[in-house]
Enzyme design. Structure first.
Site, short mmCIF file in Angstrom:
data_model
loop_
_atom_site.label_atom_id
_atom_site.label_comp_id
_atom_site.label_asym_id
_atom_site.label_seq_id
_atom_site.Cartn_x
_atom_site.Cartn_y
_atom_site.Cartn_z
N SER A 1 10.80 -22.40 -30.85
CA SER A 1 9.74 -21.84 -31.22
C SER A 1 8.49 -22.91 -31.59
CB SER A 1 9.86 -20.93 -32.19
OG SER A 1 8.80 -20.82 -33.09
N TYR B 1 11.92 -18.72 -40.95
CA TYR B 1 12.41 -18.46 -39.76
C TYR B 1 12.31 -19.83 -38.95
CZ TYR B 1 11.20 -17.02 -34.60
OH TYR B 1 11.36 -17.12 -33.36
N LYS C 1 15.09 -22.15 -36.66
CA LYS C 1 14.93 -22.91 -35.36
C LYS C 1 15.27 -24.34 -35.35
CE LYS C 1 13.88 -19.11 -32.78
NZ LYS C 1 14.89 -18.41 -31.98
P1 NAD Z 1 13.88 -9.36 -30.62
O1 NAD Z 1 13.98 -8.93 -31.86
O2 NAD Z 1 13.03 -8.27 -29.44
O3 NAD Z 1 15.35 -9.44 -29.72
C1 NAD Z 1 16.48 -10.16 -30.55
C2 NAD Z 1 17.53 -9.48 -30.15
O4 NAD Z 1 18.70 -9.85 -30.75
C3 NAD Z 1 17.32 -8.02 -30.76
O5 NAD Z 1 17.98 -7.18 -29.63
C4 NAD Z 1 18.42 -7.88 -31.67
O6 NAD Z 1 19.15 -6.55 -31.75
C5 NAD Z 1 19.36 -8.99 -31.32
N1 NAD Z 1 20.26 -9.73 -32.54
C6 NAD Z 1 19.75 -10.13 -33.65
N2 NAD Z 1 20.79 -10.38 -34.39
C7 NAD Z 1 21.78 -10.40 -33.84
C8 NAD Z 1 22.97 -10.55 -34.24
N3 NAD Z 1 23.55 -10.99 -35.26
N4 NAD Z 1 24.18 -10.10 -33.20
C9 NAD Z 1 23.71 -9.65 -32.04
N5 NAD Z 1 22.16 -9.22 -31.77
C10 NAD Z 1 21.71 -9.85 -32.65
O7 NAD Z 1 13.14 -10.62 -30.29
P2 NAD Z 1 12.53 -11.34 -28.98
O8 NAD Z 1 10.89 -11.26 -29.32
O9 NAD Z 1 13.11 -10.82 -27.73
O10 NAD Z 1 12.90 -12.88 -29.13
C11 NAD Z 1 14.02 -13.43 -28.29
C12 NAD Z 1 14.17 -14.71 -28.86
O11 NAD Z 1 12.86 -15.55 -28.78
C13 NAD Z 1 14.60 -14.89 -30.44
O12 NAD Z 1 15.22 -16.07 -30.41
C14 NAD Z 1 13.07 -15.51 -30.99
O13 NAD Z 1 13.28 -16.02 -32.18
C15 NAD Z 1 12.66 -16.25 -29.82
N6 NAD Z 1 11.16 -16.42 -29.82
C16 NAD Z 1 10.40 -15.26 -29.88
C17 NAD Z 1 9.06 -15.22 -29.89
C18 NAD Z 1 8.26 -13.91 -29.91
O14 NAD Z 1 6.83 -14.10 -30.35
N7 NAD Z 1 8.62 -12.75 -29.61
C19 NAD Z 1 8.35 -16.51 -29.93
C20 NAD Z 1 9.49 -17.54 -29.98
C21 NAD Z 1 10.62 -17.64 -29.92
#
Ligand code: NAD
Ligand code: UDP
Length: 373
Positions: A152, A182, A186
């Site tokens: 991120s 958070y 990362k």
């Molecule tokens: P999201 O919360 O929709 O998806 C994350 C998934 O991980 C969820 O389905 C959750 O149930 C699962 N999860 C969390 N902890 C877990 C565990 N201990 N065991 C198994 N499953 C687990 O998030 P997203 O928006 O799809 O983001 C996906 C990735 O991208 C993440 O790593 C997030 O940090 C990164 N990211 C997201 C954004 C954003 O704005 N959406 C921006 C930059 C980076």
């Protein structure tokens, strides 16, 4: 031969889009998720696109063989509703690795709410760092060393964004001095992966992005916050449909075009394209003085549009697209917000031949098609 990919956190927002691209590219995908921030509904949506259900394991990275947290959260009814019979409950990660010979891991599983990380930093460190290390241990044990990591833009030193002569971040900028736990999770994981690439032969595509918006054009999958959304676009859309009364704009006295926060919003479909390109890059054969087996690699890419949009500019575009009044009020600022956050995507353009193509208007139009249903 068809490659087999493990995707953690697949049923979440970005993951469920990712699998579409991968399945279309003829990769076999296996999914693990503990459903803490998603539901099995995603699998139904995906089935509508793919015409079959990918292998899904209800694995919590934090536990091995313990009851699903789903039961604790009272979501069992949802499962009955969609009649998802093929879910494999209560597997450990090792069991899943034993069953498949994975070529790659895409690691999406993460707790991602910045505000929540400020309230419960230890829970975030535990879920996002401790248990990610366990994932890396299992990967090493089964000799699966290729990984795409969703990092991120929160990893960049906040001073990078505040420096007026140099306001967008490039991959070589300092990562440090994060503004919230958070971002710290990362940052630390990036450091761990960098070391694993140097000392344990991991090949890593470390992708830094932020503010992904909207959904696959099929509208079958989308960002579906059942509760009041934290993020700007879903909130604006719910104001346009009158589900919410007013957007709360988190203060306006920042040195930006109209005094409100500036961010770089990227369509999630463009983002997935960027993942595919980075995958190709990392897996393309490279000469190695150390020999194939030991060759590690750590490539960092900003996946961004390279275009700053303020909160009020976003409101204006939403008005144009929806033909609705978007009322807003100014409220207190959030402590972790930075005035302007955007990154330079040129390295990805040059090395991956990737750039974001979908316009903000088109992203919002897709968004509106869904909310307006
Ligand atoms: P999201 O919360 O929709 O998806 C994350 C998934 O991980 C969820 O389905 C959750 O149930 C699962 N999860 C969390 N902890 C877990 C565990 N201990 N065991 C198994 N499953 C687990 O998030 P997203 O928006 O799809 O983001 C996906 C990735 O991208 C993440 O790593 C997030 O940090 C990164 N990211 C997201 C954004 C954003 O704005 N959406 C921006 C930059 C980076
Ligand atoms: N924002 C806002 N009101 C909201 C949600 C977000 O003013 O209800 C602002 C927020 O301060 C940030 C931008 O919109 O500058 C994008 O916020 P979001 O939470 O979507 O993403 P972030 O950049 O915080 O990850």
């Amino acid at each position: 031969m068809k490659k087999t990919i493990l995707i953690t956190g697949w049923t979440g927002y970005i993951g469920s889009h990712w699998v579409v691209a991968f399945e279309q590219a003829w990769y076999k995908t296996v999914i693990v998720d503990n459903l803490v921030n998603s539901s099995l509904k995603s699998l139904d949506w995906i089935e509508k696109i793919l015409w079959y259900k990918p292998d899904f394991y209800n694995v919590d990275l934090r536990t091995s063989l313990q009851p699903s947290p789903l039961e604790e959260r009272g979501q069992v009814e949802k499962i009955n509703y969609i009649d998802w019979k093929e879910v494999k409950w209560n597997f450990s990660l090792e069991e899943v690795f034993k069953k498949y010979g994975f070529d790659w891991v895409i690691h999406f599983a993460w707790l991602k709410a910045v505000w929540e990380s400020c309230e419960k930093p230890l829970e975030y460190f535990d879920n996002n760092i401790v248990w990610t290390i366990k994932l890396f241990e299992v990967m090493e044990k089964f000799w699966v060393k290729n990984i795409i990591f969703s990092s991120s833009a929160t990893v960049y030193d906040s001073r990078v964004y505040e420096d007026k002569n140099f306001s967008w971040a490039v991959e070589t900028d300092l990562t440090w001095n994060t503004t919230n736990p958070y971002g710290t999770t990362k940052f630390i994981t990036e450091q761990i992966l960098r070391d694993l690439s140097s000392f344990s032969g991991f090949r890593v595509a470390n992708l830094r992005y932020f503010n992904p918006i909207w959904a696959h054009e099929s509208w079958v999958i989308w960002e579906d916050p059942a509760w009041i959304p934290n993020n700007l676009l879903p909130y604006i859309m719910k104001v346009a449909t009158w589900e919410l009364e007013k957007l709360k704009v988190f203060w306006w006295d920042y040195p930006t075009i109209d005094w409100t926060w500036v961010r770089d919003y990227i369509d999630v479909v463009d983002l997935i394209e960027g993942h595919l390109k980075s995958y190709e890059k990392i897996t393309s054969p490279q000469p190695s003085p150390l020999g194939e087996r030991e060759q590690g690699q750590f490539e960092v890419y900003n996946l961004w549009v390279g275009r700053g949009i303020s909160v009020l500019e976003m409101v204006e575009v939403a008005r144009k697209v929806t033909w609705k009044e978007i009322s807003y009020e100014i409220v207190e600022r959030r402590s972790w917000d930075l005035a302007e956050v955007y990154c330079n995507p040129n390295k990805a353009k040059k090395e991956l031949n990737w750039e974001a193509k979908i316009s903000l208007e088109d992203s919002l139009k897709n968004s509106w098609k869904f909310y307006n249903k």
